[in-house]
Design an enzyme around this catalytic site. Structure first.
Site, mmCIF file in Angstrom:
data_model
loop_
_atom_site.group_PDB
_atom_site.id
_atom_site.type_symbol
_atom_site.label_atom_id
_atom_site.label_comp_id
_atom_site.label_asym_id
_atom_site.label_seq_id
_atom_site.Cartn_x
_atom_site.Cartn_y
_atom_site.Cartn_z
ATOM 1 N N ARG A 8 0.840 -1.211 0.000
ATOM 2 C CA ARG A 8 0.000 0.000 0.000
ATOM 3 C C ARG A 8 0.863 1.245 0.000
ATOM 4 O O ARG A 8 0.625 2.198 -0.743
ATOM 5 C CB ARG A 8 -0.923 0.001 1.219
ATOM 6 C CG ARG A 8 -1.980 -1.065 1.168
ATOM 7 C CD ARG A 8 -2.896 -0.961 2.366
ATOM 8 N NE ARG A 8 -2.284 -1.424 3.608
ATOM 9 C CZ ARG A 8 -2.365 -0.807 4.777
ATOM 10 N NH1 ARG A 8 -3.005 0.337 4.882
ATOM 11 N NH2 ARG A 8 -1.811 -1.320 5.848
ATOM 12 N N SER A 35 -5.860 4.703 4.378
ATOM 13 C CA SER A 35 -5.565 3.268 4.391
ATOM 14 C C SER A 35 -5.073 2.764 3.050
ATOM 15 O O SER A 35 -4.190 1.919 2.971
ATOM 16 C CB SER A 35 -6.824 2.478 4.777
ATOM 17 O OG SER A 35 -7.288 2.875 6.043
ATOM 18 N N GLU A 56 -19.301 3.954 -2.937
ATOM 19 C CA GLU A 56 -18.443 3.261 -3.909
ATOM 20 C C GLU A 56 -19.080 3.155 -5.289
ATOM 21 O O GLU A 56 -18.399 3.168 -6.307
ATOM 22 C CB GLU A 56 -18.100 1.860 -3.396
ATOM 23 C CG GLU A 56 -17.250 1.844 -2.128
ATOM 24 C CD GLU A 56 -18.054 2.119 -0.860
ATOM 25 O OE1 GLU A 56 -19.306 2.123 -0.913
ATOM 26 O OE2 GLU A 56 -17.429 2.340 0.195
ATOM 27 N N PHE A 81 -15.271 -3.799 -1.159
ATOM 28 C CA PHE A 81 -16.235 -2.787 -1.618
ATOM 29 C C PHE A 81 -16.062 -2.496 -3.115
ATOM 30 O O PHE A 81 -17.035 -2.316 -3.836
ATOM 31 C CB PHE A 81 -16.079 -1.493 -0.813
ATOM 32 C CG PHE A 81 -16.115 -1.704 0.671
ATOM 33 C CD1 PHE A 81 -17.110 -2.484 1.255
ATOM 34 C CD2 PHE A 81 -15.148 -1.154 1.506
ATOM 35 C CE1 PHE A 81 -17.147 -2.699 2.629
ATOM 36 C CE2 PHE A 81 -15.173 -1.371 2.872
ATOM 37 C CZ PHE A 81 -16.172 -2.141 3.436
ATOM 38 N N HIS A 107 -6.428 -4.182 0.999
ATOM 39 C CA HIS A 107 -7.086 -4.938 2.072
ATOM 40 C C HIS A 107 -7.876 -6.130 1.524
ATOM 41 O O HIS A 107 -9.003 -6.384 1.934
ATOM 42 C CB HIS A 107 -8.002 -4.025 2.898
ATOM 43 C CG HIS A 107 -7.269 -2.968 3.657
ATOM 44 N ND1 HIS A 107 -6.619 -1.923 3.030
ATOM 45 C CD2 HIS A 107 -7.053 -2.800 4.983
ATOM 46 C CE1 HIS A 107 -6.050 -1.141 3.940
ATOM 47 N NE2 HIS A 107 -6.291 -1.657 5.134
ATOM 48 N N ARG A 165 -3.313 -5.899 2.864
ATOM 49 C CA ARG A 165 -3.137 -4.929 3.949
ATOM 50 C C ARG A 165 -1.758 -5.028 4.604
ATOM 51 O O ARG A 165 -1.082 -4.021 4.762
ATOM 52 C CB ARG A 165 -4.229 -5.152 5.001
ATOM 53 C CG ARG A 165 -4.054 -4.262 6.209
ATOM 54 C CD ARG A 165 -4.986 -4.637 7.359
ATOM 55 N NE ARG A 165 -4.572 -3.966 8.569
ATOM 56 C CZ ARG A 165 -4.601 -4.513 9.778
ATOM 57 N NH1 ARG A 165 -5.040 -5.741 9.942
ATOM 58 N NH2 ARG A 165 -4.204 -3.841 10.828
#
Lengths: 315, 288
Positions: A8, A35, A56, A81, A107, A165
């Site tokens: 990330r 995040s 989303e 999502f 994630h 993640r």
């Protein structure tokens, strides 16, 4: 102990770099920019960063609209999502017209950890892989993630990139050259082959190292592009070894294991074992605990290799 | 009303008549499709294509063109008819609607038909796409405007309100939505199925400039489109009161005509009621 890097963080950094060379790049996020690490792009290029809030479906539709006007939008949020919540938008507004949208989701999988099943997508690869026009990439470490994002931005058409993640073990040096649609053979071997993706690539290498102590020579392939699949490399290794194990942090339905089984079933049927999440949802726990509890460890892969070789002997 | 205005509106009426005729013929030939919501939006779409939108039919990708997105994609026959009348696609092609191998898919496909600006059909998605295109235009300092046509039943989709919120948040002054408020959806009156009312209050509270018009009155529509162009700091919504199935007596205000094609006898009656159109090139002074 092997060094680890966050995909990330790497994604966030490469976005900022790409923002410099690619003026058409725009980035959208859905209230998770801290995040997903798109926040830094937003700091550097506030005009080209759009926080769409916790919405989303609208984010994916808006990304499609940017692409219609010639922009290269990267839409980021958690994988569950991006692919599930907004599936119809990804299908009808992005994949069907083949728009130049990059869905870069973080994630993914069980290693989300403590948040539990609602946030642990184990079906995203399956959902994205069945969409015509969609390219699906699952990088195995931070270096590959950076190169995959760079390649996706240069590529014309919709791309789904699945990031994790936690920090993943470093696998590739700076000399590595990622190519969309090309699997990387990380270890040659004659006795069996493990086709792996994402965090399971490092587990597969660990398993191969353990098996070599027992005198078994096991090949390991990083199948980072799940679609289009590198059929040639997969068939070649299956023919050579005659014993196949797949490894993924995803349901055994519809993901890498299924994709490999589809190819081998038609072109080179050999004994095969799919290691992945059996047909069940995840749960809360630390990432390492979960990988262990769901059978996604090097020890499980060692067992799987033995199992598939036993079946070969019985044939 | 000035003479020029008279002439403009007379021309638009003739064009609307021709488009209605096209729609009925296309649906009759295809033997399926959506007459009700195509006919209710005829004046809205005619005003856009023959007066409001700055387009070049010989250069469909002209970067500065205004964009029209048909969010209620099931009114595809209306869009195709307008594109044919406006010179984007050959008129003869209209009768290939919904047939195997045609570009004229049941719902509009982007990239296949010149002039179609987005793939729509799954309801609730057009406003988001319009927003993205509007924001891109602002980034590129282009002065095109984006118009999105929504259905009233479609307004039951949550994504519409996500997009409404975002467009106001980003002050998309170059985005105008038109709501075809015909009051009916497949299963019956919108107020009985799942009321999305009151529309004006909802859109205003979401941060949009709102104006209500008679969706079959060209003068009213043109004044509203002129008004929308004067708003720069927020998106604008034109709520157009319409009659579902407008122009064909037995289709008017009948939910049953949402998604079925007329048979031969009904087609003959519908065409007779609409009357034959004459050839009008439009008064699009912005175009070409």
């Amino acid at each position: 102990m092997q060094s680890k890097s966050s995909m990330r963080e790497a994604y966030g950094r490469v976005l900022v770099e790409l923002g410099k060379s690619c003026p058409d790049l725009v980035v959208l996020d859905a209230d998770l920019s801290g995040s997903t690490k798109t926040k830094d792009f937003g700091k550097n290029y506030p005009d080209r960063f759009f926080n769409m809030g916790i919405a989303e479906q609208n984010m994916m539709g808006t990304a499609a609209g940017f692409a219609l006007a010639g922009k290269i939008p990267c839409a980021s949020t958690f994988a569950v999502f991006a692919t599930g919540r907004a599936y119809d938008q990804v299908r009808n507004a992005i994949a069907y017209p083949g728009l130049n949208v990059k869905i870069i989701a973080t994630h993914a999988g069980l290693t989300v950890g403590e948040d539990g099943a609602t946030h642990q997508t184990i079906e995203d690869i399956s959902l994205m892989r069945t969409l015509p026009n969609m390219t699906v990439i699952v990088p195995a470490d931070a270096v590959e993630a950076v190169q995959a994002v760079t390649a996706a931005v240069a590529f014309r058409g919709p791309v789904y990139i699945r990031l994790g993640r936690p920090a993943f073990p470093d696998l590739f040096g700076d000399d590595y050259q990622f190519q969309i649609g090309k699997a990387a053979i990380l270890r040659e071997g004659e006795d069996a082959v493990i086709f792996a993706a994402g965090i399971m690539v490092s587990k597969a290498l660990e398993a191969a190292a353990q098996l070599s102590v027992e005198g078994l020579d096991v090949a390991v392939v990083d199948v980072s592009t799940i679609k289009p699949l590198d059929r040639e490399t997969i068939v070649k290794l299956a023919e050579k070894t005659g014993a196949v194990v797949t490894a993924e942090e995803h349901s055994i339905y519809g993901g890498l294991g299924s994709a490999v089984a589809e190819v081998l079933g038609e072109q080179c049927p050999v004994p095969m074992v799919r290691v992945g999440v059996e047909d069940r949802f995840g749960e809360s726990g630390s990432p390492e605990e979960l990988l262990d509890a769901f059978g996604l460890t090097s020890e499980h892969l060692v067992k799987a290799v033995h199992g598939v070789r036993d079946r070969c002997k019985k044939r | 009303m000035s003479e020029v205005q008279d002439e403009l509106i007379g021309g638009l009426q003739t064009k609307a008549q021709a488009i209605r005729e096209d729609i009925i013929k296309m649906l009759a030939e295809a033997r399926s499709g959506h007459p009700g919501g195509s006919l209710s939006s005829v004046e809205i779409v005619t005003a856009l294509y023959f007066h409001v939108l700055r387009l070049k039919s010989e250069d469909p990708q002209w970067p500065d063109r205004d964009r029209f997105i048909l969010s209620k994609g099931h009114a595809a026959p209306l869009l195709y008819a307008a594109l044919a009348e406006r010179g984007f696609i050959p008129r003869e092609e209209l009768l290939t609607l919904r047939k195997l191998g045609t570009r004229l898919q049941g719902h509009p496909p982007w990239g296949m038909v010149p002039g179609v600006e987005a793939s729509t059909g799954s309801l609730g998605q057009g406003l988001s796409m319009g927003l993205g295109t509007a924001l891109a235009g602002r980034l590129d300092r282009r002065n095109y405007r984006v118009y999105v046509l929504l259905g009233d039943g479609e307004s039951q989709e949550g994504q519409v309100w996500e997009a409404a919120m975002a467009a106001a948040h980003y002050r998309a002054g170059n985005l105008t939505a038109v709501l075809d408020f015909n009051g009916l959806q497949i299963d019956g009156p919108i107020t009985e199925v799942m009321s999305p009312l009151p529309f004006p209050d909802k859109w205003r509270s979401f941060g949009w400039a709102v104006r209500e018009v008679d969706g079959h009155d060209f003068q009213d529509l043109i004044a509203a489109f002129d008004w929308a162009k004067t708003i720069h700091d927020m998106p604008s919504m034109i709520i157009a009161r319409t009659v579902k199935g407008k122009g064909v007596s037995f289709m008017e205000n009948a939910a049953g005509w949402h998604g079925k094609a007329p048979d031969m006898k009904q087609t003959a009656q519908a065409l007779a009621e609409i009357g034959a159109g004459t050839d009008f090139k439009g008064d699009n002074k912005h175009a070409e």
